[in-house]
Scaffold this motif. Structure first.
Motif, short mmCIF file in Angstrom:
data_model
loop_
_atom_site.label_atom_id
_atom_site.label_comp_id
_atom_site.label_asym_id
_atom_site.label_seq_id
_atom_site.Cartn_x
_atom_site.Cartn_y
_atom_site.Cartn_z
N UNK A 155 0.85 -1.20 0.00
CA UNK A 155 0.00 0.00 0.00
C UNK A 155 0.88 1.25 0.00
N UNK A 156 2.01 1.18 0.67
CA UNK A 156 2.92 2.33 0.72
C UNK A 156 3.46 2.66 -0.66
N UNK A 157 3.78 1.66 -1.46
CA UNK A 157 4.24 1.88 -2.83
C UNK A 157 3.16 2.56 -3.66
N UNK A 158 1.93 2.05 -3.53
CA UNK A 158 0.82 2.61 -4.30
C UNK A 158 0.52 4.04 -3.85
N UNK A 159 0.58 4.30 -2.53
CA UNK A 159 0.34 5.65 -2.04
C UNK A 159 1.39 6.63 -2.57
N UNK A 160 2.62 6.18 -2.65
CA UNK A 160 3.68 7.02 -3.20
C UNK A 160 3.39 7.37 -4.67
#
Length: 397
Positions: free
Chosen positions: A376-381
């Motif tokens: 999710x952190x990658x997608x949020x970035x």
């Protein structure tokens, strides 16, 4: 010096493509093609890979590929029909048939090869093919190679398909008539209307052919678009690739035993090209094992896809009518789409621009391919960068 006419043709052609924003720059990845990639020392969130389930870098599959190489060597040594059929190829085909709920399957060197082989092995100059207007280039080339009359129907337009099927049958001009469609359309992410297509096919005795390159591993809890609709017993040809959700390389046709036997004696890439490497076959077998053991990767792919799609839509991007994790951001102008992709790259997001002839003129886009391997952190970035660049370019408010 070589041919001056060739040199002139190439220079003028390349300059023309570059001036129109249609020239595709090819980037080289250092290391693995995972959810984050490295290009020229720069780390980027990767939203352009077809590695839907993250299996291209799966440790179990790497070990299976290495074990197959140790046992069989790096190459099969011949075409399948001479002595290039190893028992690992037979095991792979048995696995594929079971996975696709068919009597038999045949493996090819690529998904593109499948369409070049299968269509031309069955259809000929006295036949006709009803082909969806947005079918993949390999389907188009396979249809051309067959010599059959190609009748395009408007994309996913069942009224147009029915009218053209009726006209083709009533003309009395053709021996066999096939209807051919992608299962999932790779540029828009929409799903073929297979129940309606089957209904029309049964009414007019059409051969049914589904290229499920982007559906296998993604729909039907992994088994694909045909299984998603419960139509495994109704579709004559199920085509798939081993290079997308499966994560390796190659392709296959699944269907009746008679169909597969016919392709083994009439499928030209099968007859005239060396078979899959043992490592590829071994890794593909392990991929199918993984997919049949659990739906965890499939479920994670959909979770990530739905999240990214919702967030980009909320920002104001035109994501079209996608029904799958494939998420286009449709820009329209090719040069602007190229510029958008370039700016995302500078910000640390790898999302490639897709322009004509891959998509129709005026529908250039940046296509996003979230995978089960993204956090999710990658997608949020990535979403944050989309917002920043989109507003800077005036694409969103």
């Amino acid at each position: 010096m070589g041919s001056k006419s060739l040199e002139k043709f190439l220079k003028e052609g390349l300059n023309d493509l570059k001036s129109k924003g249609l020239y595709n720059e090819i980037n080289t990845i250092t290391g693995q093609n995972g959810p984050v990639i490295e290009i020229e020392g720069k780390k980027l969130v990767n939203l352009s890979s077809n590695n839907y389930l993250g299996l291209a870098t799966n440790k179990r599959m790497i070990e299976a590929g290495l074990a197959a190489t140790e046992k069989y060597g790096v190459g099969a040594g011949a075409v399948r029909t001479i002595n290039g059929t190893l028992d690992i190829h037979v095991k792979l085909e048995e696995k594929l048939a079971n996975f696709k709920h068919t009597e038999a399957a045949i493996a090819f060197q690529s998904g593109f090869n499948c369409n070049m082989a299968a269509i031309s092995a069955v259809m000929g100059k006295n036949d006709a093919i009803l082909s969806d207007a947005l079918n993949h280039a390999s389907i188009i080339d396979g249809c051309r190679l067959s010599g059959a009359k190609i009748i395009r129907f408007e994309h996913a337009d069942m009224e147009d398909l029915r009218a053209k099927a009726k006209a083709a049958v009533e003309s009395g001009l053709y021996g066999k008539i096939m209807v051919i469609t992608d299962g999932v359309f790779s540029m828009d992410g929409d799903i073929a209307k297979l129940p309606e297509i089957v209904e029309i096919a049964e009414e007019f005795d059409l051969i049914t052919y589904v290229d499920d390159a982007h559906g296998s591993g993604v729909l039907g809890k992994g088994a694909g678009t045909v299984h998603h609709f419960g139509l495994s017993h109704k579709i004559d040809f199920q085509i798939g690739t081993l290079s997308k959700a499966i994560g390796v390389v190659g392709g296959y046709v699944a269907g009746s035993k008679d169909l597969i036997d016919w392709l083994k004696v009439r499928g030209r890439p099968f007859l005239f090209s060396t078979s899959l490497t043992p490592a590829s076959a071994g890794a593909c077998i392990e991929a199918i094992n993984i997919l049949t053991e659990s739906t965890e990767l499939h479920d994670k792919l959909w979770e990530n896809g739905n999240y990214l799609k919702a967030e980009l839509k909320n920002l104001g991007f035109d994501i079209g009518h996608s029904e799958t994790p494939i998420t286009p951001c449709i820009i329209g102008d090719a040069a602007k789409a190229q510029e958008f992709s370039k700016r995302l790259y500078e910000e640390g997001v790898y999302a490639k621009a897709i322009v004509f002839p891959t998509v129709p003129l005026g529908t250039a886009r940046v296509r996003n391919m979230p995978s089960a391997a993204h956090t999710k952190e990658m997608l949020d970035e990535a979403i944050a960068k989309y917002a920043k660049v989109g507003r800077e370019m005036g694409l969103i408010k």
